[in-house]
Write a protein that holds these residues in place. Structure first.
Motif, PDB file in Angstrom:
ATOM      1  N   GLU A   1       0.832  -1.198   0.000  1.00  0.00           N
ATOM      2  CA  GLU A   1       0.000   0.000   0.000  1.00  0.00           C
ATOM      3  C   GLU A   1       0.870   1.253   0.000  1.00  0.00           C
ATOM      4  O   GLU A   1       1.865   1.333   0.722  1.00  0.00           O
ATOM      5  CB  GLU A   1      -0.920   0.032   1.225  1.00  0.00           C
ATOM      6  CG  GLU A   1      -2.000  -1.005   1.214  1.00  0.00           C
ATOM      7  CD  GLU A   1      -3.052  -0.776   0.138  1.00  0.00           C
ATOM      8  OE1 GLU A   1      -3.275   0.387  -0.250  1.00  0.00           O
ATOM      9  OE2 GLU A   1      -3.652  -1.777  -0.305  1.00  0.00           O
ATOM     10  N   GLU A   2       0.457   2.210  -0.821  1.00  0.00           N
ATOM     11  CA  GLU A   2       1.068   3.534  -0.803  1.00  0.00           C
ATOM     12  C   GLU A   2       0.533   4.235   0.436  1.00  0.00           C
ATOM     13  O   GLU A   2      -0.669   4.426   0.585  1.00  0.00           O
ATOM     14  CB  GLU A   2       0.663   4.265  -2.073  1.00  0.00           C
ATOM     15  CG  GLU A   2       1.347   5.557  -2.294  1.00  0.00           C
ATOM     16  CD  GLU A   2       0.977   6.154  -3.640  1.00  0.00           C
ATOM     17  OE1 GLU A   2       0.267   7.177  -3.630  1.00  0.00           O
ATOM     18  OE2 GLU A   2       1.387   5.592  -4.678  1.00  0.00           O
ATOM     19  N   VAL A   3       1.424   4.633   1.334  1.00  0.00           N
ATOM     20  CA  VAL A   3       1.023   5.199   2.612  1.00  0.00           C
ATOM     21  C   VAL A   3       0.902   6.719   2.533  1.00  0.00           C
ATOM     22  O   VAL A   3      -0.076   7.284   2.994  1.00  0.00           O
ATOM     23  CB  VAL A   3       2.016   4.763   3.717  1.00  0.00           C
ATOM     24  CG1 VAL A   3       1.705   5.418   5.031  1.00  0.00           C
ATOM     25  CG2 VAL A   3       2.004   3.244   3.863  1.00  0.00           C
ATOM     26  N   LEU A   4       1.893   7.377   1.956  1.00  0.00           N
ATOM     27  CA  LEU A   4       1.891   8.835   1.791  1.00  0.00           C
ATOM     28  C   LEU A   4       2.695   9.206   0.554  1.00  0.00           C
ATOM     29  O   LEU A   4       3.578   8.458   0.133  1.00  0.00           O
ATOM     30  CB  LEU A   4       2.503   9.540   3.005  1.00  0.00           C
ATOM     31  CG  LEU A   4       1.725   9.485   4.307  1.00  0.00           C
ATOM     32  CD1 LEU A   4       2.563  10.060   5.438  1.00  0.00           C
ATOM     33  CD2 LEU A   4       0.421  10.242   4.201  1.00  0.00           C
ATOM     34  N   THR A   5       2.403  10.418   0.030  1.00  0.00           N
ATOM     35  CA  THR A   5       3.089  10.916  -1.160  1.00  0.00           C
ATOM     36  C   THR A   5       3.347  12.407  -1.017  1.00  0.00           C
ATOM     37  O   THR A   5       2.477  13.129  -0.527  1.00  0.00           O
ATOM     38  CB  THR A   5       2.215  10.690  -2.409  1.00  0.00           C
ATOM     39  OG1 THR A   5       1.930   9.303  -2.526  1.00  0.00           O
ATOM     40  CG2 THR A   5       2.912  11.141  -3.668  1.00  0.00           C
ATOM     41  N   VAL A   6       4.528  12.854  -1.437  1.00  0.00           N
ATOM     42  CA  VAL A   6       4.813  14.292  -1.542  1.00  0.00           C
ATOM     43  C   VAL A   6       5.485  14.544  -2.885  1.00  0.00           C
ATOM     44  O   VAL A   6       6.216  13.693  -3.400  1.00  0.00           O
ATOM     45  CB  VAL A   6       5.688  14.831  -0.392  1.00  0.00           C
ATOM     46  CG1 VAL A   6       4.972  14.758   0.935  1.00  0.00           C
ATOM     47  CG2 VAL A   6       7.016  14.138  -0.314  1.00  0.00           C
ATOM     48  N   ASP A   7       5.219  15.722  -3.448  1.00  0.00           N
ATOM     49  CA  ASP A   7       5.824  16.133  -4.716  1.00  0.00           C
ATOM     50  C   ASP A   7       6.801  17.272  -4.467  1.00  0.00           C
ATOM     51  O   ASP A   7       6.496  18.210  -3.717  1.00  0.00           O
ATOM     52  CB  ASP A   7       4.755  16.603  -5.709  1.00  0.00           C
ATOM     53  CG  ASP A   7       3.879  15.463  -6.200  1.00  0.00           C
ATOM     54  OD1 ASP A   7       4.424  14.373  -6.423  1.00  0.00           O
ATOM     55  OD2 ASP A   7       2.664  15.671  -6.347  1.00  0.00           O
ATOM     56  N   VAL A   8       7.964  17.180  -5.111  1.00  0.00           N
ATOM     57  CA  VAL A   8       9.004  18.197  -4.990  1.00  0.00           C
ATOM     58  C   VAL A   8       9.468  18.562  -6.390  1.00  0.00           C
ATOM     59  O   VAL A   8       9.772  17.673  -7.192  1.00  0.00           O
ATOM     60  CB  VAL A   8      10.207  17.667  -4.163  1.00  0.00           C
ATOM     61  CG1 VAL A   8      11.338  18.659  -4.145  1.00  0.00           C
ATOM     62  CG2 VAL A   8       9.775  17.307  -2.756  1.00  0.00           C
ATOM     63  N   CYS A   9       9.536  19.857  -6.675  1.00  0.00           N
ATOM     64  CA  CYS A   9      10.026  20.325  -7.972  1.00  0.00           C
ATOM     65  C   CYS A   9      11.487  20.736  -7.828  1.00  0.00           C
ATOM     66  O   CYS A   9      11.829  21.553  -6.971  1.00  0.00           O
ATOM     67  CB  CYS A   9       9.189  21.501  -8.478  1.00  0.00           C
ATOM     68  SG  CYS A   9       9.686  22.026 -10.129  1.00  0.00           S
ATOM     69  N   VAL A  10      12.349  20.155  -8.658  1.00  0.00           N
ATOM     70  CA  VAL A  10      13.789  20.421  -8.619  1.00  0.00           C
ATOM     71  C   VAL A  10      14.189  21.162  -9.894  1.00  0.00           C
ATOM     72  O   VAL A  10      13.936  20.672 -10.998  1.00  0.00           O
ATOM     73  CB  VAL A  10      14.580  19.100  -8.481  1.00  0.00           C
ATOM     74  CG1 VAL A  10      16.069  19.343  -8.577  1.00  0.00           C
ATOM     75  CG2 VAL A  10      14.219  18.399  -7.185  1.00  0.00           C
ATOM     76  N   LYS A  11      14.805  22.338  -9.715  1.00  0.00           N
ATOM     77  CA  LYS A  11      15.230  23.140 -10.866  1.00  0.00           C
ATOM     78  C   LYS A  11      16.674  22.847 -11.265  1.00  0.00           C
ATOM     79  O   LYS A  11      16.995  22.813 -12.438  1.00  0.00           O
ATOM     80  CB  LYS A  11      15.053  24.621 -10.570  1.00  0.00           C
ATOM     81  CG  LYS A  11      13.605  25.016 -10.388  1.00  0.00           C
ATOM     82  CD  LYS A  11      13.467  26.478 -10.073  1.00  0.00           C
ATOM     83  CE  LYS A  11      11.997  26.815  -9.832  1.00  0.00           C
ATOM     84  NZ  LYS A  11      11.828  28.203  -9.437  1.00  0.00           N
ATOM     85  N   GLN A  12      17.543  22.663 -10.265  1.00  0.00           N
ATOM     86  CA  GLN A  12      18.959  22.413 -10.537  1.00  0.00           C
ATOM     87  C   GLN A  12      19.410  21.165  -9.780  1.00  0.00           C
ATOM     88  O   GLN A  12      19.897  21.257  -8.653  1.00  0.00           O
ATOM     89  CB  GLN A  12      19.800  23.620 -10.106  1.00  0.00           C
ATOM     90  CG  GLN A  12      19.439  24.893 -10.827  1.00  0.00           C
ATOM     91  CD  GLN A  12      20.240  26.082 -10.311  1.00  0.00           C
ATOM     92  OE1 GLN A  12      20.893  26.013  -9.286  1.00  0.00           O
ATOM     93  NE2 GLN A  12      20.191  27.175 -11.056  1.00  0.00           N
ATOM     94  N   PRO A  13      19.263  19.985 -10.379  1.00  0.00           N
ATOM     95  CA  PRO A  13      19.542  18.743  -9.637  1.00  0.00           C
ATOM     96  C   PRO A  13      20.989  18.617  -9.157  1.00  0.00           C
ATOM     97  O   PRO A  13      21.227  18.020  -8.111  1.00  0.00           O
ATOM     98  CB  PRO A  13      19.185  17.638 -10.626  1.00  0.00           C
ATOM     99  CG  PRO A  13      19.081  18.282 -11.949  1.00  0.00           C
ATOM    100  CD  PRO A  13      18.800  19.731 -11.734  1.00  0.00           C
TER     101      PRO A  13
END
Length: 161
Positions: free
Chosen positions: A37-49
């Motif tokens: 089961e997927e418990v939690l999710t967060v999204d992060v935007c990266v401009k300069q990896p």
């Protein structure tokens, strides 16, 4: 080198009063060995990896109830915790626990355990949107106790160096 700015933080958390309450919509059930089961999710935007690190912190409350006989029984359960980035596992921990029977109510034997902070620094995030997922999988031996996920949190702190 230092931080150009303070960290950007995104998080998701769920608080549950009773991790054994199957009627609570925030309680996640993973009753069968092999279920994930997927418990939690967060999204992060990266401009300069090449200049970015993502610190991930997580916590999961695992509840185990065995109703395998008319009386409380000893229980072994195995849960794997995974952190994924964009569908690929970047870290995992497998936790096996043996609990001695407790209580005197026939057919009810419950215990819970907080899996503490699962910290990870992702030093190679992809450019663009990165979806981080905390996933739990039941790998308990058969017959498996009934496993539920109660309170939980996942936090991502984005640092640009």
């Amino acid at each position: 080198m230092g931080l150009n700015k303070g960290p950007f933080v995104v998080d998701q958390s769920v608080s549950v009063d009773d991790p054994y309450d199957r009627n609570d919509p925030d309680v996640i059930s993973i009753p069968t060995p092999g279920d994930s089961e997927e418990v939690l999710t967060v999204d992060v935007c990266v401009k300069q990896p090449h200049k970015t690190q993502v610190l991930l912190d997580s916590m999961v409350q695992v509840a185990v109830r065995a109703t395998l006989s008319p009386f409380p029984v000893n229980v072994t359960f195995v849960v794997e915790y995974e952190l994924e980035r964009n569908g690929t596992t970047i870290a995992s921990i497998t936790n096996e626990m043996d609990y001695l029977a407790v209580g005197s109510t026939p057919g009810v034997n419950g215990r819970h355990n907080n899996f503490p902070n699962f910290p990870l620094v992702d030093e190679n995030p992809n450019q663009g949107n990165n979806t981080y997922v905390l996933r739990c999988t039941n790998f308990s031996p058969n017959p498996s106790p009934f496993i539920t996920i109660g309170s939980r949190s996942l936090k991502a702190s984005l640092f640009e160096c």
